[in-house]
Design an enzyme around this catalytic site. Structure first.
Site, PDB file in Angstrom:
ATOM      1  N   SER A  67       0.922  -1.359  -0.008  1.00 31.40           N
ATOM      2  CA  SER A  67      -0.001   0.247  -0.056  1.00 31.40           C
ATOM      3  C   SER A  67       0.968   1.286  -0.094  1.00 31.40           C
ATOM      4  CB  SER A  67      -1.029  -0.017   1.220  1.00 31.40           C
ATOM      5  OG  SER A  67      -1.241   1.319   1.451  1.00 31.40           O
TER       6      SER A  67
ATOM      7  N   TYR B 166      -0.868  -0.548  10.525  1.00 28.81           N
ATOM      8  CA  TYR B 166      -1.122  -1.168   9.101  1.00 28.81           C
ATOM      9  C   TYR B 166       0.071  -0.655   8.064  1.00 28.81           C
ATOM     10  CZ  TYR B 166      -3.526  -1.359   4.279  1.00 28.81           C
ATOM     11  OH  TYR B 166      -3.776  -1.608   3.146  1.00 28.81           O
TER      12      TYR B 166
HETATM   13  P1  NDP Z   1     -11.121  -6.149   0.588  1.00 25.10           P
HETATM   14  O1  NDP Z   1     -11.546  -6.023   2.054  1.00 25.10           O
HETATM   15  O2  NDP Z   1     -12.311  -5.835  -0.595  1.00 25.10           O
HETATM   16  O3  NDP Z   1     -11.033  -7.796   0.362  1.00 25.10           O
HETATM   17  C1  NDP Z   1     -10.263  -8.396   1.009  1.00 25.10           C
HETATM   18  C2  NDP Z   1     -10.062  -9.740   0.617  1.00 25.10           C
HETATM   19  O4  NDP Z   1      -9.468 -10.620   1.618  1.00 25.10           O
HETATM   20  C3  NDP Z   1     -11.442 -10.506   0.751  1.00 25.10           C
HETATM   21  O5  NDP Z   1     -11.574 -11.507  -0.256  1.00 25.10           O
HETATM   22  C4  NDP Z   1     -11.428 -11.132   1.995  1.00 25.10           C
HETATM   23  O6  NDP Z   1     -12.361 -12.194   2.188  1.00 25.10           O
HETATM   24  C5  NDP Z   1     -10.001 -11.564   2.292  1.00 25.10           C
HETATM   25  N1  NDP Z   1      -9.604 -11.781   3.278  1.00 25.10           N
HETATM   26  C6  NDP Z   1      -9.311 -10.757   4.508  1.00 25.10           C
HETATM   27  N2  NDP Z   1      -9.006 -11.244   5.844  1.00 25.10           N
HETATM   28  C7  NDP Z   1      -8.679 -12.688   5.484  1.00 25.10           C
HETATM   29  C8  NDP Z   1      -8.157 -13.436   6.349  1.00 25.10           C
HETATM   30  N3  NDP Z   1      -7.564 -13.317   7.397  1.00 25.10           N
HETATM   31  N4  NDP Z   1      -7.982 -14.787   5.756  1.00 25.10           N
HETATM   32  C9  NDP Z   1      -8.140 -14.906   4.370  1.00 25.10           C
HETATM   33  N5  NDP Z   1      -8.685 -13.965   3.539  1.00 25.10           N
HETATM   34  C10 NDP Z   1      -9.034 -12.710   4.346  1.00 25.10           C
HETATM   35  O7  NDP Z   1      -9.689  -5.604   0.471  1.00 25.10           O
HETATM   36  P2  NDP Z   1      -9.090  -4.973  -0.858  1.00 25.10           P
HETATM   37  O8  NDP Z   1      -9.340  -5.784  -2.045  1.00 25.10           O
HETATM   38  O9  NDP Z   1      -9.266  -3.450  -0.928  1.00 25.10           O
HETATM   39  O10 NDP Z   1      -7.635  -5.240  -0.523  1.00 25.10           O
HETATM   40  C11 NDP Z   1      -6.743  -6.152  -1.055  1.00 25.10           C
HETATM   41  C12 NDP Z   1      -5.182  -5.855  -0.762  1.00 25.10           C
HETATM   42  O11 NDP Z   1      -4.834  -4.687  -1.049  1.00 25.10           O
HETATM   43  C13 NDP Z   1      -4.887  -5.537   0.604  1.00 25.10           C
HETATM   44  O12 NDP Z   1      -3.668  -6.203   0.960  1.00 25.10           O
HETATM   45  C14 NDP Z   1      -4.994  -4.257   1.163  1.00 25.10           C
HETATM   46  O13 NDP Z   1      -4.345  -3.655   2.058  1.00 25.10           O
HETATM   47  C15 NDP Z   1      -4.240  -3.542  -0.007  1.00 25.10           C
HETATM   48  N6  NDP Z   1      -4.608  -2.475  -0.452  1.00 25.10           N
HETATM   49  C16 NDP Z   1      -6.193  -1.999  -0.704  1.00 25.10           C
HETATM   50  C17 NDP Z   1      -6.264  -0.576  -0.946  1.00 25.10           C
HETATM   51  C18 NDP Z   1      -7.610   0.070  -1.199  1.00 25.10           C
HETATM   52  O14 NDP Z   1      -7.725   1.202  -1.357  1.00 25.10           O
HETATM   53  N7  NDP Z   1      -8.582  -0.777  -1.412  1.00 25.10           N
HETATM   54  C19 NDP Z   1      -5.173   0.735  -1.111  1.00 25.10           C
HETATM   55  C20 NDP Z   1      -3.745  -0.012  -0.735  1.00 25.10           C
HETATM   56  C21 NDP Z   1      -3.594  -1.323  -0.655  1.00 25.10           C
HETATM   57  P3  NDP Z   1     -13.204 -12.742   3.562  1.00 25.10           P
HETATM   58  O15 NDP Z   1     -13.470 -11.161   4.382  1.00 25.10           O
HETATM   59  O16 NDP Z   1     -14.151 -13.569   3.433  1.00 25.10           O
HETATM   60  O17 NDP Z   1     -11.962 -13.333   4.575  1.00 25.10           O
END
Ligand code: NDP
Length: 256
Positions: A145, A158
């Site tokens: 990020s 984070y």
């Molecule tokens: P979302 O919350 O939209 O999606 C996250 C995904 O990860 C879901 O499929 C969720 O499914 C899964 N997940 C979360 N926790 C766990 C866990 N403990 N074990 C297994 N699966 C898990 O997040 P984003 O798509 O926005 O983020 C994806 C990545 O991008 C992350 O690393 C985030 O830090 C990074 N990011 C996002 C930004 C943004 O603006 N959106 C900016 C910068 C970085 P479930 O809840 O069912 O487990």
């Protein structure tokens, strides 16, 4: 041209049911990869698996909480058996967002964010190493990020997980290059996903944030997925150890 194809390759993408992870699953599948993904919610996973079947993508999935070491091991066992011991691509995407002023963070919260976002990425990379090596052409991509570069109030923990991930990228890129495993990282700015939905409804945040971004808008999941796919393609075979911001120019903007 084989340089622009993932046909015959295998990939493990964590957190593929929503947002950026889901876009990555679909982009890699379009390039021809067979994919295994995971998330915590069985219901969400099944919805996605149905959608992908209808799209004719080769995707399997399992429920896994990546904050648990045992569940990480089970996940890699699953990938090993499905893909016959050979994995070309590991995408460390699953993470939770966490905002809280530093003085209010409890030890429990700190540990939970660390294990979900950082321990998981390191441990899954370790567990995947023999499979990536066996594939003869491995590629790891971390989803970091811009919070790993910038100081952001309320995002200290984070941001620490993401900053550590950026450095892990450089270390593994050096350590595992001899096994023909490349390691790279993307650092997105604000991307429209369920993770940041509350922020997108905050008018003041939207106005301030878009003013800082030279492209004057937020990003879309597919705009991150495209760069991730490039980093997995043979076309990028001399790119190793890089952290690429996908942020509309936010981190290089020197204007007030
Ligand atoms: P979302 O919350 O939209 O999606 C996250 C995904 O990860 C879901 O499929 C969720 O499914 C899964 N997940 C979360 N926790 C766990 C866990 N403990 N074990 C297994 N699966 C898990 O997040 P984003 O798509 O926005 O983020 C994806 C990545 O991008 C992350 O690393 C985030 O830090 C990074 N990011 C996002 C930004 C943004 O603006 N959106 C900016 C910068 C970085 P479930 O809840 O069912 O487990």
């Amino acid at each position: 041209d084989d340089r622009w194809s993932l046909r015959g390759t295998t990939a493990l993408v964590t957190g593929g049911s929503k947002g950026i992870g889901r876009a990555i699953v679909e982009e890699l599948a379009r390039f021809g990869a067979a994919i295994h993904t995971c998330c915590r919610s069985e219901q969400e996973l099944n919805k996605c698996l149905q959608r992908w079947e209808a799209m004719n993508f080769t995707v399997t999935g399992s429920v896994c909480d990546v904050s648990s070491p045992v569940e990480r091991e089970n996940l890699m066992d699953k990938a090993r058996s499905i893909f016959d011991g050979k994995l070309n691509i590991l995408i460390n995407n699953a993470a939770i967002g966490y905002i809280n002023p530093a003085i209010k963070v409890t030890l429990e919260e700190y540990k939970h964010v660390m294990s979900t976002n950082l321990d998981s990425a390191f441990h899954l990379s370790q567990l995947a190493h023999p499979l990536l090596k066996a594939s003869a052409r491995g590629s790891i991509v971390f989803i970091s990020s811009v919070a790993g570069f910038l100081g952001i109030n309320t995002a200290s923990v984070y941001g620490a997980t993401k900053g550590a991930m950026n450095q892990l990228t450089r270390s593994l890129a050096c350590e595992w290059a001899k096994d023909n495993i490349r390691t790279n990282c993307v650092a997105p700015g604000v991307i429209r996903t369920p993770l940041v939905r509350p922020l997108l409804d905050n008018k003041e945040f939207v106005a301030k944030e878009t003013r800082r971004v030279p492209l004057r808008r937020f990003g879309e999941p597919k705009e991150v997925a495209a760069v991730v796919a490039f980093l997995c393609l043979p076309a990028s075979c001399y790119v190793n150890g890089q952290v690429i911001c996908i942020d509309g120019g936010k981190t290089i903007n020197g204007n007030l």
